[in-house]
Write a protein that holds these residues in place. Structure first.
Motif, PDB file in Angstrom:
ATOM      1  N   GLU A   1       0.834  -1.202   0.000  1.00  0.00           N
ATOM      2  CA  GLU A   1       0.000   0.000   0.000  1.00  0.00           C
ATOM      3  C   GLU A   1       0.871   1.256   0.000  1.00  0.00           C
ATOM      4  N   GLY A   2       1.947   1.221   0.776  1.00  0.00           N
ATOM      5  CA  GLY A   2       2.860   2.361   0.830  1.00  0.00           C
ATOM      6  C   GLY A   2       3.519   2.645  -0.515  1.00  0.00           C
ATOM      7  N   VAL A   3       3.891   1.598  -1.230  1.00  0.00           N
ATOM      8  CA  VAL A   3       4.485   1.776  -2.558  1.00  0.00           C
ATOM      9  C   VAL A   3       3.468   2.423  -3.497  1.00  0.00           C
ATOM     10  N   GLU A   4       2.213   1.975  -3.433  1.00  0.00           N
ATOM     11  CA  GLU A   4       1.171   2.566  -4.276  1.00  0.00           C
ATOM     12  C   GLU A   4       0.962   4.043  -3.944  1.00  0.00           C
ATOM     13  N   GLU A   5       0.927   4.353  -2.639  1.00  0.00           N
ATOM     14  CA  GLU A   5       0.750   5.749  -2.229  1.00  0.00           C
ATOM     15  C   GLU A   5       1.942   6.601  -2.665  1.00  0.00           C
ATOM     16  N   ALA A   6       3.146   6.076  -2.527  1.00  0.00           N
ATOM     17  CA  ALA A   6       4.347   6.809  -2.931  1.00  0.00           C
ATOM     18  C   ALA A   6       4.354   7.052  -4.439  1.00  0.00           C
ATOM     19  N   MET A   7       3.934   6.055  -5.207  1.00  0.00           N
ATOM     20  CA  MET A   7       3.880   6.213  -6.661  1.00  0.00           C
ATOM     21  C   MET A   7       2.837   7.262  -7.051  1.00  0.00           C
ATOM     22  N   PHE A   8       1.703   7.256  -6.361  1.00  0.00           N
ATOM     23  CA  PHE A   8       0.678   8.271  -6.625  1.00  0.00           C
ATOM     24  C   PHE A   8       1.229   9.665  -6.337  1.00  0.00           C
ATOM     25  N   CYS A   9       1.885   9.824  -5.176  1.00  0.00           N
ATOM     26  CA  CYS A   9       2.443  11.130  -4.794  1.00  0.00           C
ATOM     27  C   CYS A   9       3.493  11.601  -5.802  1.00  0.00           C
ATOM     28  N   ALA A  10       4.364  10.704  -6.225  1.00  0.00           N
ATOM     29  CA  ALA A  10       5.406  11.060  -7.196  1.00  0.00           C
ATOM     30  C   ALA A  10       4.783  11.476  -8.524  1.00  0.00           C
ATOM     31  N   SER A  11       3.782  10.747  -8.960  1.00  0.00           N
ATOM     32  CA  SER A  11       3.104  11.070 -10.216  1.00  0.00           C
ATOM     33  C   SER A  11       2.391  12.415 -10.117  1.00  0.00           C
ATOM     34  N   PHE A  12       1.740  12.645  -8.995  1.00  0.00           N
ATOM     35  CA  PHE A  12       1.043  13.908  -8.771  1.00  0.00           C
ATOM     36  C   PHE A  12       2.029  15.075  -8.822  1.00  0.00           C
ATOM     37  N   LEU A  13       3.147  14.942  -8.121  1.00  0.00           N
ATOM     38  CA  LEU A  13       4.152  16.011  -8.095  1.00  0.00           C
ATOM     39  C   LEU A  13       4.734  16.264  -9.482  1.00  0.00           C
ATOM     40  N   LYS A  14       4.942  15.210 -10.250  1.00  0.00           N
ATOM     41  CA  LYS A  14       5.461  15.366 -11.604  1.00  0.00           C
ATOM     42  C   LYS A  14       4.459  16.129 -12.470  1.00  0.00           C
ATOM     43  N   ASP A  15       3.176  15.791 -12.341  1.00  0.00           N
ATOM     44  CA  ASP A  15       2.148  16.496 -13.106  1.00  0.00           C
ATOM     45  C   ASP A  15       2.084  17.971 -12.716  1.00  0.00           C
ATOM     46  N   MET A  16       2.160  18.250 -11.422  1.00  0.00           N
ATOM     47  CA  MET A  16       2.107  19.635 -10.955  1.00  0.00           C
ATOM     48  C   MET A  16       3.335  20.411 -11.421  1.00  0.00           C
ATOM     49  N   GLU A  17       4.477  19.758 -11.413  1.00  0.00           N
ATOM     50  CA  GLU A  17       5.718  20.387 -11.856  1.00  0.00           C
ATOM     51  C   GLU A  17       5.601  20.836 -13.315  1.00  0.00           C
ATOM     52  N   GLN A  18       4.948  20.027 -14.128  1.00  0.00           N
ATOM     53  CA  GLN A  18       4.779  20.364 -15.541  1.00  0.00           C
ATOM     54  C   GLN A  18       3.851  21.551 -15.729  1.00  0.00           C
TER      55      GLN A  18
END
Length: 78
Positions: free
Chosen positions: A37-54
């Motif tokens: 579950e933690g890996v899934e949450e971390a992947m979601f957070c990383a993806s979200f931050l990448k989208d916001m960065e763009q």
């Protein structure tokens, strides 16, 4: 209807998972499920931050005095 995931709740859940695992008061099976579950949450957070960065950009004037948007920073420069 499934609740839409957001960054803040995902980050909070990731912190909860981390705290639970640090206490080491769970079974091996529960620890493995928390890890997944933690890996899934971390992947979601990383993806979200990448989208916001763009989406983040800086408005700058070019040599002709015309405003245009440029990336906030160049990823390759880091």
């Amino acid at each position: 209807m499934a609740k839409k995931k957001d960054f803040e709740s995902s980050l909070k859940r990731l912190e909860e998972i981390s705290n639970q695992m640090e206490k080491n008061e769970t079974t091996l099976e529960k620890s493995l499920n928390l890890y997944k579950e933690g890996v899934e949450e971390a992947m979601f957070c990383a993806s979200f931050l990448k989208d916001m960065e763009q989406e983040v950009s800086i408005l700058q004037k070019d040599a002709n005095g015309i405003f245009k948007t440029n990336p906030f920073y160049d990823m390759e420069g880091y």
